[in-house]
Motif scaffolding. Sequence first.
Motif, mmCIF file in Angstrom:
data_model
loop_
_atom_site.group_PDB
_atom_site.id
_atom_site.type_symbol
_atom_site.label_atom_id
_atom_site.label_comp_id
_atom_site.label_asym_id
_atom_site.label_seq_id
_atom_site.Cartn_x
_atom_site.Cartn_y
_atom_site.Cartn_z
ATOM 1 N N LYS A 111 29.700 80.527 -12.801
ATOM 2 C CA LYS A 111 31.168 80.632 -12.748
ATOM 3 C C LYS A 111 31.744 79.909 -13.960
ATOM 4 N N GLU A 126 30.429 84.791 -14.688
ATOM 5 C CA GLU A 126 31.463 85.406 -13.845
ATOM 6 C C GLU A 126 32.752 84.622 -14.001
ATOM 7 N N ASN A 177 24.832 92.315 -5.940
ATOM 8 C CA ASN A 177 24.062 91.862 -4.777
ATOM 9 C C ASN A 177 23.239 92.994 -4.182
ATOM 10 N N LYS A 186 36.003 82.756 -12.952
ATOM 11 C CA LYS A 186 36.316 81.996 -11.735
ATOM 12 C C LYS A 186 37.410 82.712 -10.934
ATOM 13 N N LYS A 233 34.865 93.250 -11.682
ATOM 14 C CA LYS A 233 34.443 92.916 -10.328
ATOM 15 C C LYS A 233 35.100 93.799 -9.274
ATOM 16 N N ASN A 271 23.371 89.248 -9.179
ATOM 17 C CA ASN A 271 23.357 88.394 -7.989
ATOM 18 C C ASN A 271 24.485 87.381 -8.130
ATOM 19 N N ILE A 272 25.500 87.522 -7.278
ATOM 20 C CA ILE A 272 26.682 86.670 -7.416
ATOM 21 C C ILE A 272 26.309 85.191 -7.275
ATOM 22 N N ASP A 273 25.364 84.887 -6.412
ATOM 23 C CA ASP A 273 24.977 83.486 -6.197
ATOM 24 C C ASP A 273 24.297 82.880 -7.420
ATOM 25 N N ARG A 274 23.750 83.723 -8.285
ATOM 26 C CA ARG A 274 23.048 83.233 -9.465
ATOM 27 C C ARG A 274 23.909 83.330 -10.737
#
Length: 356
Positions: free
Chosen positions: A158, A354, A215, A356, A320, A152-155
Amino acid sequence: MKNRILSPLASAMLAILFLLHIQPAMASDPAPTSNALDKGADKVVDKAKVTVSPAPSSDDDMSKALTAKISKGSGDIVIRTSDLPAGGSASVAVPAKPKLGNKGSAKPAEKEVHAHHWSYFDGPEGPENWGNLSKDNLACLKGKSQSPININIDRAVKAQLNPIEFIYRPSPLSIIDNGHTIMVNYGEGSNLMVDGRQYRLVQFHFHKPSEEAINGERTDMVAHLVHQHHDGSLAVVAVLMSTTKPASSRKYWWGDDSIKENAFINTLWNNVPLVKGKTDTPGVMIDVNQILPADKSYFTYMGSLTTPPCSESVLWLVLKTPIYVSDDQVKNFDRMYQMNARPLQPKGDRLVKETK
């Protein structure tokens, strides 16, 4: 046949044996022997009545042994090595235990090999039962850091991660269809540097669809590049493979936005062996750099192998940006393996980072 003349001593021995048979009173055994080996041997002799093994080293030895047995009142006249003086050679014919042991151990070995059969489809050998197929696979069932996972990119945290250094050089192609995927064993001298640790590229293989999801979405395929540190620890680079480019990159004024075939993948598919389990070395050189995207930013987390035995403590590096392959190339793999991806595993409280 020549007549054999018995010595006086041998004749006397036979006479004693004859008397023992016709006089049951003399053949009684009032007390069991204390020797555990004697007990087992006596049971064998019970079935076969009297068994006299090959003659010991001398008539004198045999005579003394017989006399000793008679004086003890034993009904089963069996001469064992322990009954003879040092150097005696008589023994009871006992079934060879090592042979029985070998036969007995062959079946479990065969069962153990059979128990390692596994598949990607529902059923007794499917992913839900991998951990029950062998004690070696317990991590598949009870592991807490299993792969693949949904990223999950939001979780994802960075972070300013060190770039991965791909120190790859060409290698002779060595390719095998191992019954679960198409795998390429890579030659010596190609390495990966991450966080100051060097890992050697050992092999790479393919899954359809991609095992990891971003995601919640999986790509058409993925290549897993498996690396090993000298201490035995593993690092796997996941190269996502897609037949569809992002909309933003498909708006070309000259029109045709269809994806061309990937030359590197074509080389591999053209050289897949006709026989499963057979490694082919067709004399072709390949360069694994050709399967890497230009953008090498990545997600990273700690996980496991995605096939039995599902060993944990594997460093995962998921690039990615996908590479692009044609529909026909995916369909060709589909003709060999329609689906060979493990279901997503719980992420738990693991940290995913992830770049940046």
